[in-house]
Design an enzyme around this catalytic site. Structure first.
Site, short mmCIF file in Angstrom:
data_model
loop_
_atom_site.label_atom_id
_atom_site.label_comp_id
_atom_site.label_asym_id
_atom_site.label_seq_id
_atom_site.Cartn_x
_atom_site.Cartn_y
_atom_site.Cartn_z
N ASP A 183 1.23 -1.47 -0.17
CA ASP A 183 0.00 0.33 0.49
C ASP A 183 0.89 0.89 -0.10
O ASP A 183 1.58 1.22 1.35
CB ASP A 183 -0.65 -0.31 1.18
CG ASP A 183 -1.52 1.20 1.81
OD1 ASP A 183 -1.78 2.04 0.44
OD2 ASP A 183 -2.78 0.69 2.12
N ASN A 233 1.57 6.98 -9.60
CA ASN A 233 -0.06 6.60 -10.10
C ASN A 233 -0.95 5.97 -9.38
O ASN A 233 -2.05 5.94 -9.55
CB ASN A 233 0.74 5.90 -11.39
CG ASN A 233 -0.72 5.21 -12.65
OD1 ASN A 233 -1.11 6.29 -13.39
ND2 ASN A 233 -0.83 4.32 -11.73
N TYR A 283 -10.53 13.46 -3.89
CA TYR A 283 -9.31 13.19 -5.24
C TYR A 283 -9.45 14.42 -6.05
O TYR A 283 -8.29 14.64 -6.38
CB TYR A 283 -10.89 12.11 -6.16
CG TYR A 283 -9.90 12.18 -6.90
CD1 TYR A 283 -9.24 10.56 -7.42
CD2 TYR A 283 -10.60 12.49 -8.76
CE1 TYR A 283 -8.99 10.24 -8.45
CE2 TYR A 283 -10.06 12.21 -9.31
CZ TYR A 283 -9.29 10.94 -9.64
OH TYR A 283 -9.01 10.29 -11.18
N LYS A 310 -5.95 15.70 -7.19
CA LYS A 310 -4.85 15.71 -7.78
C LYS A 310 -4.19 17.25 -7.61
O LYS A 310 -3.53 17.02 -8.67
CB LYS A 310 -5.50 15.17 -8.86
CG LYS A 310 -7.02 13.43 -8.72
CD LYS A 310 -5.29 12.70 -9.21
CE LYS A 310 -5.33 11.76 -9.32
NZ LYS A 310 -4.22 10.77 -9.74
N THR A 348 -9.96 2.22 -18.57
CA THR A 348 -9.79 1.83 -18.09
C THR A 348 -10.88 1.26 -16.52
O THR A 348 -11.47 1.11 -17.03
CB THR A 348 -8.36 2.38 -17.01
OG1 THR A 348 -9.27 2.90 -16.16
CG2 THR A 348 -7.78 3.09 -17.80
#
Ligand SMILES: NC(=O)c1ccc[n+]([C@@H]2O[C@H](COP(=O)([O-])OP(=O)(O)OC[C@H]3O[C@@H](n4cnc5c(N)ncnc54)[C@H](O)[C@@H]3O)[C@@H](O)[C@H]2O)c1
Length: 245
Positions: free
Chosen positions: A63, A85, A149, A153, A183
């Site tokens: 992790d 990534n 998120y 980012k 993906t």
């Protein structure tokens, strides 16, 4: 091995799937010895595939938000290329996002990248290496349901510049800003949601993981020798269109 990454060693986090797996494949094809780091055991099958194709590859189950994972990675020897990534997302508005959820998302994307830098950049400075970070178009525009998120980012684009300044000229640090890329990340999105994202691109389609991997590989390679601190958008034009209708 010949190729742009001959005799180079690379770490790819979130390397078991999607953009990370495509990047691991490309780096391996071009000569790198690749360490695939992921919480998913799917990384085992990928390294078996890379080895069968003649590459040198190892899977490390770990992790990235935990410091001990980076101790294990650093303990394996000198590294030339770091691709940070891995990510996780839990979709909810801010008032319905628990502190645990916030910490988890920031932990994997942003803290995971900080830990990579903390543990590996001094090594990279010795090898004259490169780091490439995967950000997102969520760093550029607000989309409902993604507070942690987006914060992670956006933080990654700032961290990219910060690390580039702090560790240059020895190390180059850049990030990619993908738009909609087909993906497993899209498994949770229905047909209508997918079609809407495609319509929002200039190129009228999803990108492939390979189309991001090729940009990551470019940034990691000596072809990008005068590029540092950059955020390279790979979104088929998604972020330059605004529908005013
Ligand atoms: N797919 C897109 O449309 C898109 C768009 C913008 C940005 N991105 C970014 O691209 C990157 C890759 O995403 P993807 O679409 O390939 O997703 P993916 O789900 O295919 O792959 C993500 C991988 O990260 C791994 N991972 C999750 N938590 C981890 C942890 N704590 N430690 C180690 N590994 C962990 C997962 O197991 C998985 O293998 C992410 O940073 C994502 O934010 C993707």
């Amino acid at each position: 091995m010949t190729g742009r990454f001959a005799d180079r060693s690379a770490v790819v986090t979130g390397g078991a799937s999607g953009i990370g797996a495509a990047t691991a494949r490309q780096l391996s094809t071009e000569g790198a010895s690749v360490l695939v780091v992921d919480v998913s055991e799917a990384g085992e099958a990928l390294v078996a595939e890379l080895r069968a194709a003649g590459g040198e590859a190892t899977f490390l189950a770990g992790d990235v938000s935990r410091e001990e994972t980076w101790d294990r990675i650093a303990g394996r020897g000198p590294i030339d290329v770091v691709v940070s990534n891995a990510y996780t997302v839990e979709v909810a508005p801010a008032h319905e996002t628990s502190l645990d959820s916030w910490n988890r998302q920031i932990g994997v994307s942003l803290t995971g990248t900080f830990l990579a830098a903390r543990r590996l950049l001094p090594d990279l400075a010795r090898t004259g290496g490169a780091m490439v970070i995967t950000s997102s178009v969520h760093a550029l525009v607000g989309l409902p349901g993604h507070p942690a998120y987006a914060a992670a980012k956006g933080g990654l684009t700032a961290l990219t510049r910060q690390l580039a300044v702090e560790y240059g000229p020895a190390v180059r640090v850049n990030c990619v800003i993908p738009g909609p890329i087909m993906t497993p990340a899209w498994d949770r999105v229905d047909e209508e949601g997918r079609a809407g994202s495609v319509r929002a691109t200039v190129l009228q389609r999803f990108g492939s993981p390979e189309e991001v991997a090729s940009v990551i590989s470019f940034l990691a390679s000596s072809e990008a020798s005068f590029v540092t601190g950059a955020s390279l958008v790979v979104d088929g034009g998604w972020s330059i269109v605004k529908d005013s209708a």
